[in-house]
Motif scaffolding. Structure first.
Motif, PDB file in Angstrom:
ATOM      1  N   ILE A  46       1.734 -20.712  26.381  1.00 40.13           N
ATOM      2  CA  ILE A  46       2.761 -20.613  25.344  1.00 40.13           C
ATOM      3  C   ILE A  46       4.158 -20.535  25.957  1.00 40.13           C
ATOM      4  N   ASP A  47       4.283 -19.940  27.145  1.00 35.32           N
ATOM      5  CA  ASP A  47       5.597 -19.843  27.775  1.00 35.32           C
ATOM      6  C   ASP A  47       6.111 -21.225  28.181  1.00 35.32           C
ATOM      7  N   TYR A  48       5.246 -22.047  28.755  1.00 32.97           N
ATOM      8  CA  TYR A  48       5.651 -23.397  29.131  1.00 32.97           C
ATOM      9  C   TYR A  48       5.960 -24.239  27.890  1.00 32.97           C
ATOM     10  N   LEU A  49       5.209 -24.039  26.828  1.00 37.39           N
ATOM     11  CA  LEU A  49       5.489 -24.759  25.588  1.00 37.39           C
ATOM     12  C   LEU A  49       6.876 -24.420  25.050  1.00 37.39           C
TER      13      LEU A  49
ATOM     14  N   TYR B 221       9.415 -23.289  26.741  1.00 39.17           N
ATOM     15  CA  TYR B 221      10.403 -23.854  27.665  1.00 39.17           C
ATOM     16  C   TYR B 221      10.569 -25.349  27.395  1.00 39.17           C
ATOM     17  N   ASP B 222       9.463 -26.024  27.149  1.00 42.32           N
ATOM     18  CA  ASP B 222       9.489 -27.445  26.807  1.00 42.32           C
ATOM     19  C   ASP B 222      10.297 -27.665  25.527  1.00 42.32           C
ATOM     20  N   LEU B 223      10.065 -26.824  24.515  1.00 35.76           N
ATOM     21  CA  LEU B 223      10.806 -26.922  23.257  1.00 35.76           C
ATOM     22  C   LEU B 223      12.307 -26.671  23.464  1.00 35.76           C
ATOM     23  N   LYS B 224      12.628 -25.712  24.307  1.00 37.59           N
ATOM     24  CA  LYS B 224      14.032 -25.412  24.571  1.00 37.59           C
ATOM     25  C   LYS B 224      14.736 -26.629  25.158  1.00 37.59           C
ATOM     26  N   LEU B 225      14.092 -27.277  26.117  1.00 37.74           N
ATOM     27  CA  LEU B 225      14.701 -28.459  26.735  1.00 37.74           C
ATOM     28  C   LEU B 225      14.740 -29.636  25.759  1.00 37.74           C
ATOM     29  N   TYR B 226      13.741 -29.713  24.889  1.00 39.01           N
ATOM     30  CA  TYR B 226      13.748 -30.756  23.861  1.00 39.01           C
ATOM     31  C   TYR B 226      14.944 -30.577  22.932  1.00 39.01           C
ATOM     32  N   PHE B 227      15.207 -29.339  22.534  1.00 35.73           N
ATOM     33  CA  PHE B 227      16.364 -29.065  21.683  1.00 35.73           C
ATOM     34  C   PHE B 227      17.680 -29.387  22.405  1.00 35.73           C
TER      35      PHE B 227
ATOM     36  N   ASN C 121      14.162 -13.486  26.767  1.00 35.49           N
ATOM     37  CA  ASN C 121      15.049 -12.350  27.014  1.00 35.49           C
ATOM     38  C   ASN C 121      16.282 -12.442  26.112  1.00 35.49           C
ATOM     39  N   GLU C 122      17.262 -11.565  26.346  1.00 35.06           N
ATOM     40  CA  GLU C 122      18.435 -11.521  25.469  1.00 35.06           C
ATOM     41  C   GLU C 122      19.278 -12.799  25.551  1.00 35.06           C
ATOM     42  N   ASN C 123      19.105 -13.572  26.639  1.00 31.88           N
ATOM     43  CA  ASN C 123      19.833 -14.837  26.786  1.00 31.88           C
ATOM     44  C   ASN C 123      19.004 -16.039  26.320  1.00 31.88           C
ATOM     45  N   TYR C 124      17.849 -15.751  25.759  1.00 36.46           N
ATOM     46  CA  TYR C 124      16.909 -16.764  25.269  1.00 36.46           C
ATOM     47  C   TYR C 124      16.330 -17.609  26.400  1.00 36.46           C
ATOM     48  N   ASP C 125      16.282 -17.009  27.603  1.00 35.47           N
ATOM     49  CA  ASP C 125      15.489 -17.597  28.673  1.00 35.47           C
ATOM     50  C   ASP C 125      14.027 -17.277  28.387  1.00 35.47           C
ATOM     51  N   VAL C 126      13.158 -18.251  28.612  1.00 35.80           N
ATOM     52  CA  VAL C 126      11.734 -18.037  28.349  1.00 35.80           C
ATOM     53  C   VAL C 126      11.123 -17.224  29.485  1.00 35.80           C
ATOM     54  N   LEU C 127      10.423 -16.151  29.127  1.00 39.15           N
ATOM     55  CA  LEU C 127       9.822 -15.264  30.116  1.00 39.15           C
ATOM     56  C   LEU C 127       8.502 -15.844  30.631  1.00 39.15           C
ATOM     57  N   ASP C 128       8.303 -15.752  31.936  1.00 39.59           N
ATOM     58  CA  ASP C 128       7.129 -16.320  32.595  1.00 39.59           C
ATOM     59  C   ASP C 128       5.973 -15.319  32.542  1.00 39.59           C
ATOM     60  N   ILE C 129       4.959 -15.616  31.753  1.00 37.62           N
ATOM     61  CA  ILE C 129       3.827 -14.703  31.559  1.00 37.62           C
ATOM     62  C   ILE C 129       3.006 -14.557  32.831  1.00 37.62           C
ATOM     63  N   GLU C 130       2.986 -15.596  33.641  1.00 42.43           N
ATOM     64  CA  GLU C 130       2.237 -15.539  34.903  1.00 42.43           C
ATOM     65  C   GLU C 130       2.700 -14.378  35.777  1.00 42.43           C
ATOM     66  N   PHE C 131       3.985 -14.033  35.695  1.00 40.22           N
ATOM     67  CA  PHE C 131       4.552 -12.957  36.501  1.00 40.22           C
ATOM     68  C   PHE C 131       4.856 -11.724  35.649  1.00 40.22           C
ATOM     69  N   GLY C 132       4.066 -11.512  34.617  1.00 43.55           N
ATOM     70  CA  GLY C 132       4.202 -10.318  33.780  1.00 43.55           C
ATOM     71  C   GLY C 132       5.528 -10.258  33.049  1.00 43.55           C
TER      72      GLY C 132
ATOM     73  N   LYS D 204       9.952 -12.504  35.397  1.00 42.21           N
ATOM     74  CA  LYS D 204      10.765 -13.654  35.775  1.00 42.21           C
ATOM     75  C   LYS D 204      10.902 -14.565  34.562  1.00 42.21           C
ATOM     76  N   VAL D 205      11.784 -15.548  34.683  1.00 44.61           N
ATOM     77  CA  VAL D 205      11.931 -16.531  33.612  1.00 44.61           C
ATOM     78  C   VAL D 205      11.391 -17.873  34.099  1.00 44.61           C
ATOM     79  N   VAL D 206      10.981 -18.692  33.160  1.00 49.13           N
ATOM     80  CA  VAL D 206      10.455 -20.012  33.489  1.00 49.13           C
ATOM     81  C   VAL D 206      11.616 -20.921  33.913  1.00 49.13           C
ATOM     82  N   THR D 207      11.444 -21.567  35.047  1.00 51.25           N
ATOM     83  CA  THR D 207      12.452 -22.513  35.549  1.00 51.25           C
ATOM     84  C   THR D 207      11.723 -23.714  36.145  1.00 51.25           C
ATOM     85  N   GLY D 208      12.486 -24.736  36.465  1.00 48.28           N
ATOM     86  CA  GLY D 208      11.909 -25.890  37.161  1.00 48.28           C
ATOM     87  C   GLY D 208      11.716 -27.082  36.256  1.00 48.28           C
ATOM     88  N   GLY D 209      11.228 -28.165  36.864  1.00 47.03           N
ATOM     89  CA  GLY D 209      10.991 -29.393  36.129  1.00 47.03           C
ATOM     90  C   GLY D 209       9.719 -29.329  35.316  1.00 47.03           C
ATOM     91  N   LEU D 210       9.714 -29.996  34.179  1.00 50.02           N
ATOM     92  CA  LEU D 210       8.558 -29.939  33.284  1.00 50.02           C
ATOM     93  C   LEU D 210       7.330 -30.629  33.876  1.00 50.02           C
TER      94      LEU D 210
END
Length: 225
Positions: free
Chosen positions: A135-138, A140-146, A187-198, A201-207
């Protein structure tokens, strides 16, 4: 929510039966066939679940469907759990642990979402194929789509009523997050939180990189934990 409880009862009785023990030894491939026959998908048939989701999203309901109004058009929405049975089984846990995890997830309305319902690809079916249910990657994907980027999930986003529904958010990711109650995943900046790291961290990188990473068994195991 009642259907998931009945699933647990049926599966537990099966796993404790002599028939299951016999199949494990003599015909292990048949075990999945029996599991599938015993299992009902709550997202398809649990009226109580849809009553809870109607309250969560403040939407009209008819049996096991919810409806979103967009420009005087009714868009049918269906339920989607954060982590499907297939992903839980892929986690590789024992049957008692699997049933316990299944109960924890299915008992929480906060972990149930809704997406437009129509012919495939839909968001809830395509996200397993693209991101192995993450769900976190999804998100993040939606954020970049927007933001106007082409994404691996774009085929589902531009299909049928999903496009109409997503366009109603006018590329406003924070608006989408609040209306769809995904606040716990950013988070408060609407960065998507990375569930893999509890979610530390936030999700970053190329899709494309994340798409490949999501199918890595070690990574998936950390995410599932």
């Amino acid at each position: 929510m009642q259907v998931y409880l009945k699933n647990i009862e049926r599966l537990k009785n099966f796993y404790q039966s002599d028939y299951y023990s016999w199949l494990e030894t003599n015909d292990p491939k048949m075990v999945k066939n029996v599991e599938d026959a015993l299992y009902e998908d709550p997202d398809d048939c649990d009226v109580e679940l849809y009553k809870d989701l109607a309250l969560k999203y403040n939407l009209k309901r008819k049996k096991c469907n919810l409806f979103v109004g967009v420009n005087k058009q009714k868009i049918k929405m269906s339920a989607d759990i954060v982590c499907g049975v297939k992903s839980l089984k892929d986690f590789g846990s024992t049957m008692p642990v699997f049933l316990s995890n299944y109960a924890k997830i299915r008992s929480s309305v906060k972990l149930h979402f809704i997406w437009p319902q129509h012919k495939v690809p839909t968001i809830n079916t395509y996200r397993y194929q693209i991101y192995h249910d993450r769900i976190d990657y999804l998100l993040y994907d939606l954020k970049l789509y927007f933001m106007g980027e082409k994404t691996p999930m774009q085929k589902a986003y531009q299909n049928n009523n999903t496009k109409i529904w997503l366009d109603s958010f006018t590329d406003d990711f924070p608006k989408f997050i609040h209306e769809m109650h995904f606040e716990d995943f950013v988070n408060e900046n609407y960065d998507v939180l990375d569930i893999e790291f509890g979610q530390r961290k936030v999700v970053t990188g190329g899709l494309q990189q994340l798409q490949g990473k999501s199918k890595n068994k070690t990574v998936q195991k950390r995410y599932m934990k």
